[in-house]
Design a protein around this motif. Structure first.
Motif, mmCIF file in Angstrom:
data_model
loop_
_atom_site.group_PDB
_atom_site.id
_atom_site.type_symbol
_atom_site.label_atom_id
_atom_site.label_comp_id
_atom_site.label_asym_id
_atom_site.label_seq_id
_atom_site.Cartn_x
_atom_site.Cartn_y
_atom_site.Cartn_z
ATOM 1 N N ALA A 1 5.602 -0.172 7.217
ATOM 2 C CA ALA A 1 4.699 0.843 7.412
ATOM 3 C C ALA A 1 3.086 0.482 7.728
ATOM 4 C CB ALA A 1 4.562 1.664 5.893
ATOM 5 N N ALA B 1 -0.538 -0.306 6.737
ATOM 6 C CA ALA B 1 -1.646 0.462 5.656
ATOM 7 C C ALA B 1 -1.600 1.861 5.878
ATOM 8 C CB ALA B 1 -3.198 -0.218 6.055
ATOM 9 N N GLY B 2 -1.170 2.500 6.910
ATOM 10 C CA GLY B 2 -1.156 3.784 6.863
ATOM 11 C C GLY B 2 -2.160 4.606 7.822
ATOM 12 N N PRO C 1 2.694 6.187 9.194
ATOM 13 C CA PRO C 1 2.897 6.989 7.945
ATOM 14 C C PRO C 1 2.195 8.053 8.033
ATOM 15 C CG PRO C 1 2.688 4.617 7.303
ATOM 16 C CD PRO C 1 2.454 4.606 8.711
ATOM 17 N N GLU D 1 6.610 -1.428 2.953
ATOM 18 C CA GLU D 1 5.858 -2.394 3.357
ATOM 19 C C GLU D 1 5.964 -3.583 2.475
ATOM 20 O OE1 GLU D 1 3.438 -2.887 6.012
ATOM 21 O OE2 GLU D 1 3.112 -4.879 4.850
ATOM 22 N N GLU E 1 -1.447 -4.877 2.116
ATOM 23 C CA GLU E 1 -1.207 -3.763 3.053
ATOM 24 C C GLU E 1 -0.500 -2.578 2.093
ATOM 25 O OE1 GLU E 1 -3.276 -4.467 5.494
ATOM 26 O OE2 GLU E 1 -1.863 -3.774 6.900
ATOM 27 N N LEU F 1 -1.646 1.068 1.805
ATOM 28 C CA LEU F 1 -1.076 2.159 2.046
ATOM 29 C C LEU F 1 -0.891 3.419 0.916
ATOM 30 C CD1 LEU F 1 1.144 3.361 3.994
ATOM 31 C CD2 LEU F 1 2.779 1.926 2.716
ATOM 32 N N ASN G 1 -4.203 5.342 1.149
ATOM 33 C CA ASN G 1 -4.237 6.398 2.042
ATOM 34 C C ASN G 1 -3.498 7.283 1.913
ATOM 35 O OD1 ASN G 1 -6.448 4.963 3.776
ATOM 36 N ND2 ASN G 1 -4.759 3.389 4.398
ATOM 37 N N ILE H 1 6.873 5.375 -1.856
ATOM 38 C CA ILE H 1 6.465 4.066 -1.305
ATOM 39 C C ILE H 1 7.025 2.996 -1.760
ATOM 40 C CG2 ILE H 1 4.399 2.612 -0.653
ATOM 41 C CD1 ILE H 1 2.885 5.034 -0.576
#
Ligand SMILES: C[S@@+](CC[C@H](N)C(=O)[O-])C[C@H]1O[C@@H](n2cnc3c(N)ncnc32)[C@H](O)[C@@H]1O
Length: 290
Positions: free
Chosen positions: A43, A45-46, A101, A118, A123, A127, A130, A146
């Motif tokens: 994924a 960091a989004g 994402p 992820e 990261e 994610l 974010n 997640i």
């Protein structure tokens, strides 16, 4: 050790191809009221601030999303993709670029489910930030699940998903040579558990001495899936030893008419993103519906 950070490449030509295809597939899944599952195995960091020092280092978005953003009214077939970018920016200015994402979140309805994996510990923290509720477009949709875990192994554990229709995006950094082989064996296992899912796989087109895209395509053609569409876009000439000159998306079980949409889109995208005369595109069925 994982060293790849996507912020260095956010919004480049490869992201444009990947997220444009991702958007077209999610749009197709949204036509029916029935919910869909979206699984992102790698994924990142989004989302990405384009003024971040990592993104600014090579400013790859200047050869990717930036020129297209200026002329977005002329790309009605990419309206969904641009709307996902707009949702992160809220105006004319292009300050942020959505990772996969955030693109998926844009298309999510209350009945749809998002699962993001992820492995990198920094990261995955970004994610989570974010994708936190205050950053979400619609309070009506449920937040994503997640996982801080290996996306290849995680994918097999999660299949088949509920809802039973949907998309898996597989976007490894390919910093480990094994990623190619792991990807092919993962898809063979995925086929046994969820043969009807749509799988979209991003891969790089690299310099002659290091490119592995041919072997990857052969391995995936043998994974069990019967319909495999392959879209490639190169922005420059292929070098001998170093560098990425383009990228590809392999789509397993593509939605109806995606091939027609891409055959219209790819020549225009290639023209808009070309860095030299060798820029080119191709679209072919690796297996199935020729
Ligand atoms: C190309 S980036 C992902 C970009 C993202 N899909 C997007 O389009 O915005 C690849 C990500 O995979 C992560 N990664 C590397 N190996 C992984 C693995 N085995 N499982 C899950 N994530 C992994 C890296 O840390 C990196 O953030």
């Amino acid at each position: 050790m994982l060293s790849y950070r996507h912020a260095f490449h956010a919004g480049n030509h490869a992201d444009v191809l990947k997220h444009a295809v991702q958007s077209l597939i999610l749009e197709a899944l949204s036509i029916k009221d029935k919910g869909f599952s979206y699984i992102d195995t790698h994924a990142g960091a989004g989302g990405y601030a384009l003024d971040h020092e990592w993104t600014q280092k090579k400013s790859e978005y200047l050869g990717g999303i930036a020129p297209l953003w200026q002329q977005r009214q002329q790309w009605p077939q990419l309206a969904g993709y641009f709307a996902a970018i707009e949702a992160m920016n809220g105006g004319e200015q292009l300050d942020f670029y959505p990772g996969s994402p955030k693109v998926a979140e844009y298309f999510q309805r209350p009945q749809d489910s998002l699962t993001l994996m992820e492995l990198h510990h920094n990261e995955v923290e970004l994610l989570r930030e974010n994708m936190a509720p205050q950053g979400r477009r619609s309070g009506r949709s449920k937040g994503p699940t997640i996982h801080h875990r290996d996306g290849f192994e995680g994918l097999i554990a999660l299949l088949p998903p509920t809802p039973k229709r949907g998309l898996v995006l597989i976007d490894p950094p390919y910093e480990l040579k094994e990623d190619y082989q792991t990807l092919a064996t993962t898809l063979a296992k995925a086929y046994k558990r969820w043969p009807i899912g749509i799988y979209a796989i991003w891969y790089p087109l690299l310099a002659k001495n290091v490119d592995r895209s041919g072997a990857l395509k052969t391995a995936i053609a043998n994974s069990g899936f019967q319909d495999i569409l392959c879209a490639e876009l190169s922005v420059s000439e292929q070098a001998q030893d170093f560098g990425m000159y383009g990228s590809g998306m392999m789509i397993l079980n593509p939605p109806w008419k995606l091939d027609e949409q891409l055959s219209e889109l790819l020549p225009r995208l290639t023209k808009a993103l070309a860095q030299d005369q060798a820029a080119d595109w191709s679209l072919r069925w690796l297996k199935g519906q020729a």
